[in-house]
Write a protein that holds these residues in place. Structure first.
Motif, PDB file in Angstrom:
ATOM      1  N   GLU A  69      -3.061 -22.595   6.300  1.00 48.69           N
ATOM      2  CA  GLU A  69      -3.345 -20.807   6.623  1.00 48.69           C
ATOM      3  C   GLU A  69      -2.230 -20.621   7.140  1.00 48.69           C
ATOM      4  O   GLU A  69      -1.319 -20.051   7.331  1.00 48.69           O
ATOM      5  CB  GLU A  69      -4.343 -20.752   7.092  1.00 48.69           C
ATOM      6  N   THR A 197      -9.194 -18.765   4.862  1.00 48.28           N
ATOM      7  CA  THR A 197      -9.185 -17.875   4.031  1.00 48.28           C
ATOM      8  C   THR A 197      -9.574 -16.868   4.586  1.00 48.28           C
ATOM      9  O   THR A 197     -10.454 -17.030   5.234  1.00 48.28           O
ATOM     10  CB  THR A 197      -9.479 -17.971   2.432  1.00 48.28           C
ATOM     11  N   GLY A 307      -5.735 -18.746  -1.241  1.00 45.56           N
ATOM     12  CA  GLY A 307      -4.793 -19.301   0.195  1.00 45.56           C
ATOM     13  C   GLY A 307      -5.230 -20.391   0.008  1.00 45.56           C
ATOM     14  O   GLY A 307      -5.832 -21.526   1.265  1.00 45.56           O
TER      15      GLY A 307
END
Length: 308
Positions: A69, A197, A307
């Motif tokens: 991330e 995410t 993600g």
């Protein structure tokens, strides 16, 4: 001779030496290049801002971490350049061991016995068999699947929840957001191994914790942003949770004075549940580079829309 830049925070020379042994025909460097030679591969953990954007000739970015991330949020990985997340046998084994250790410590009252020992109290506590406990694992990826499989092998009634259906022998599967509540309903233990995410942020809140059996255990080895911290603390304070084993947090290191530090029913580890071991992780990344140079499909390429 293709260049590999090692841009990790710790043990750069260790990683560089391992890469040189695995890929002797490559130019392995540990500092940002100041010449015009393209950097084909960047091996990164949490790179400083601007590093990836400054490189030219990038062909693959290899993450030392399972979670990506931070790299996606920076926006610095060029479009069209594959970002490969770490799926390392050593990392997977570490997470499975950590999850099992935390679940078994709670299941066999070891947290409580440690507190009793500090008071010099001899007090046998009620025990249950694993088959009398339900454990729900959130996330059926490279970490969640083997963790759930081991818990089932130990004897726990094990469920797993994921975005899409997954079949694991001895484990009951749930898939889709509309089945999340059912997956958690009545669980004695909730284990989070989801990536960070937009869809997983604040997923574990009061409403979900209320689905668990009273006095259960929360285990978080995924990402800190998945928890609503105030809801977790409230559940611990009123007894809906009897304990929380937490390895990851929204901000790390965990700040001085954070309520988790002083809570008697919270058991903190400093993001060590699944560390990247240099030897095994370099072997995986070197294999990725070989696959790329042969023209073979790469494994574990991040889907930027999802993600992970």
């Amino acid at each position: 001779m293709r260049r590999i830049l090692i841009a990790v925070r710790n043990n750069r020379e260790v990683f560089a030496d391992l890469f040189r042994a695995e890929l002797p025909g490559h130019d392995v460097v540990t500092t940002e290049p100041d010449d015009e030679t393209p950097t084909a591969y960047a091996v990164v953990g949490l790179p400083p801002p601007g590093l990836l954007a400054s490189l030219h000739g990038l062909e693959v970015v290899l993450s030392l971490n399972a979670g990506v991330e931070y790299l996606l949020a920076s926006g610095e990985v060029p479009d069209g350049v594959p970002l490969v997340r770490m799926v390392d046998p050593g990392l997977v084994a570490g997470m499975v061991e950590w999850v099992a250790a935390r679940v078994l410590a709670w299941h066999r009252n070891l947290f409580d016995y440690a507190a009793l020992q500090s008071e010099a109290r001899w007090k046998p506590l009620p025990e249950k068999l694993a088959g009398e406990r339900t454990v729900t694992v959130l996330g059926a990826g490279e970490l969640g699947r083997p963790a759930a499989a081991l818990l089932a092998t130990i004897g726990f009634r094990t469920r797993i929840w994921s975005r899409e259906p997954r079949e694991i022998p001895g484990v009951t599967g749930f898939a889709g957001r509309d089945r999340l509540a059912a997956a958690v309903e009545g669980a004695d233990v909730l284990v989070n191994l989801l990536p960070s995410t937009a869809a997983t942020t604040d997923l574990i809140d009061q409403a979900l914790l209320d689905r668990m059996a009273p006095g259960g255990l929360l285990v978080n080895g995924g990402r800190g942003a998945t928890l609503v911290d105030r809801d977790v603390l409230a559940a611990l304070d009123d007894g809906r949770l009897s304990a929380a084993a937490l390895d990851v947090f929204r901000a790390e290191p965990l700040a001085d004075g954070d309520p988790y530090w002083g809570h008697p029913r919270v058991f903190v580890t400093p993001h060590v549940a699944a560390i990247s071991h240099a030897r095994t992780s370099v072997a995986v990344m070197a294999d990725t580079i070989r696959r790329h140079e042969r023209g073979d499909p790469l494994l574990h390429v991040v889907d930027r829309a999802r993600g992970y």
